[in-house]
Design a protein around this motif. Sequence first.
Motif, mmCIF file in Angstrom:
data_model
loop_
_atom_site.group_PDB
_atom_site.id
_atom_site.type_symbol
_atom_site.label_atom_id
_atom_site.label_comp_id
_atom_site.label_asym_id
_atom_site.label_seq_id
_atom_site.Cartn_x
_atom_site.Cartn_y
_atom_site.Cartn_z
ATOM 1 N N VAL A 1 19.072 -6.467 -101.130
ATOM 2 C CA VAL A 1 19.017 -5.208 -101.621
ATOM 3 C C VAL A 1 20.526 -4.652 -101.546
ATOM 4 O O VAL A 1 21.275 -4.474 -100.557
ATOM 5 N N GLY A 2 21.155 -4.648 -102.874
ATOM 6 C CA GLY A 2 22.444 -4.104 -102.858
ATOM 7 C C GLY A 2 22.697 -2.586 -102.914
ATOM 8 O O GLY A 2 21.686 -1.784 -103.155
ATOM 9 N N ALA A 3 23.950 -2.218 -102.481
ATOM 10 C CA ALA A 3 24.233 -0.959 -102.227
ATOM 11 C C ALA A 3 23.809 -0.290 -103.898
ATOM 12 O O ALA A 3 24.414 -0.665 -104.731
ATOM 13 N N GLY A 4 23.272 0.789 -103.778
ATOM 14 C CA GLY A 4 22.857 1.504 -104.865
ATOM 15 C C GLY A 4 21.536 1.159 -105.532
ATOM 16 O O GLY A 4 21.316 1.656 -106.657
ATOM 17 N N ARG A 5 21.003 0.196 -105.031
ATOM 18 C CA ARG A 5 19.827 -0.374 -105.474
ATOM 19 C C ARG A 5 18.479 0.028 -104.444
ATOM 20 O O ARG A 5 18.685 0.388 -103.160
ATOM 21 N N LEU B 1 17.716 -23.579 -102.469
ATOM 22 C CA LEU B 1 18.980 -22.604 -102.472
ATOM 23 C C LEU B 1 18.525 -21.294 -102.193
ATOM 24 O O LEU B 1 17.682 -20.710 -102.733
ATOM 25 N N THR B 2 19.453 -20.658 -101.487
ATOM 26 C CA THR B 2 19.495 -18.952 -101.373
ATOM 27 C C THR B 2 20.777 -18.431 -101.753
ATOM 28 O O THR B 2 21.916 -18.980 -101.662
ATOM 29 N N THR B 3 20.587 -17.415 -102.516
ATOM 30 C CA THR B 3 21.811 -16.930 -103.230
ATOM 31 C C THR B 3 21.866 -15.417 -102.718
ATOM 32 O O THR B 3 21.082 -14.720 -102.894
ATOM 33 N N TYR B 4 22.919 -15.110 -102.456
ATOM 34 C CA TYR B 4 23.295 -13.577 -101.761
ATOM 35 C C TYR B 4 24.402 -13.206 -102.764
ATOM 36 O O TYR B 4 25.318 -13.541 -103.109
ATOM 37 N N ALA B 5 24.173 -11.887 -103.530
ATOM 38 C CA ALA B 5 25.088 -11.234 -104.302
ATOM 39 C C ALA B 5 24.544 -9.818 -104.224
ATOM 40 O O ALA B 5 23.295 -9.350 -104.346
ATOM 41 N N HIS B 6 25.644 -9.004 -104.578
ATOM 42 C CA HIS B 6 25.192 -7.255 -104.827
ATOM 43 C C HIS B 6 24.478 -7.278 -105.834
ATOM 44 O O HIS B 6 23.512 -6.245 -106.028
ATOM 45 N N ASP B 7 24.708 -7.869 -107.036
ATOM 46 C CA ASP B 7 24.170 -7.808 -108.381
ATOM 47 C C ASP B 7 23.022 -8.715 -108.637
ATOM 48 O O ASP B 7 23.173 -9.796 -108.292
#
Length: 366
Positions: free
Chosen positions: A29-33, A339-345
Amino acid sequence: MPADFTPALRGTAHGSAPAPLSVLDLLTVGAGRTSSDALRTGVEIARLAERRGFHRYWVAEHHAMPGVASTSPAVILAHMAAHTDRIRLGSGGVMLPNHASLVIAEQFGTLEAMAPGRVDLGLGRAPGTDGATAAALRRTGPGGGDGDDFPQQLDELVRFLDDDFPRGHPYRQVHAVPGPVQGSSPGGVQSPDRPAVWLLGSSGFSAQLAGALGLPFAFAHHFAAHNTVPALDLYRESFRPSAALDKPYALVAASALATDEDEEARRQVLAYALSMIRLRSGRPGLIPTPEEAEAYPYSLAERNFVRSWNSDVIHGTPDEVRAGLDDLQKRTGADELMLTTYAHDDIVRLRSYELIANAYGLPTSA
């Protein structure tokens, strides 16, 4: 054990990948989401993974982490089962000491009934959270339920799944439903499948236990890269054939992020590293934006952490990520890469899986 527990490498089903590729989704969960946003993206990722020939889609149990929405694997997997048709679905994993074995047997038996022949039950012995939260989950009080009895609890869970407690056992007349007892009831029909049990780990304990029991083993390279090769060596040395497997099967979970431009990948993984700094300093939060991460005043110790942490994240252009994954598979001998992918968007995460699939020439199915 389901017949397709280990994927067959026939034709071009897995493109030019050196091993089958799968997805571990932490529903970040990214900031603003919101968590609703994360769950919607999870469905999109699961569908993309199925369409592009990834073998599994797993979620992992975490607690008290605002930036991770995967607190309830069974609930999430039921949702994913309703939105997919073929891809294997599983936990990577359920933290077994947090739960009664019968409850997990019932939950995953229900999932198996929803998605026959597609369910993996990956199990870990860590709490997936801090000590106070673990105590609240387990109702044991501070210091209780530390996972020391994990082998015994695992044996109990498997016996519930197989409905084979020996005579005289106090649970002999306790049956997990859905489960085999339905097939032995008057008029009952036995289901041909049951969840495939995996052990997960980041150290030698679960590696050795998985080997001794003849179970498949998934190693958490994404946060314990220094111990990957020793643990896999121990797993293979300890392996004894079983009804589940006649030879070792090792999955390696790795952090990977592909973007069209190398600089963009660097920005995205910097935000991931900042979220880990906050988590490890007792300040867990939402995944920050790349802009926030670039503006953050890092101390010397934090800069060293970022450098060390990101050295284990395979990131860059699709070709660079492919080269990194190929090297990881060669070094570890992994039978499968997850594969695990972390990103804000969320769009960045989806795009990364698509780019990696393209880099390996994975076919697109309807």
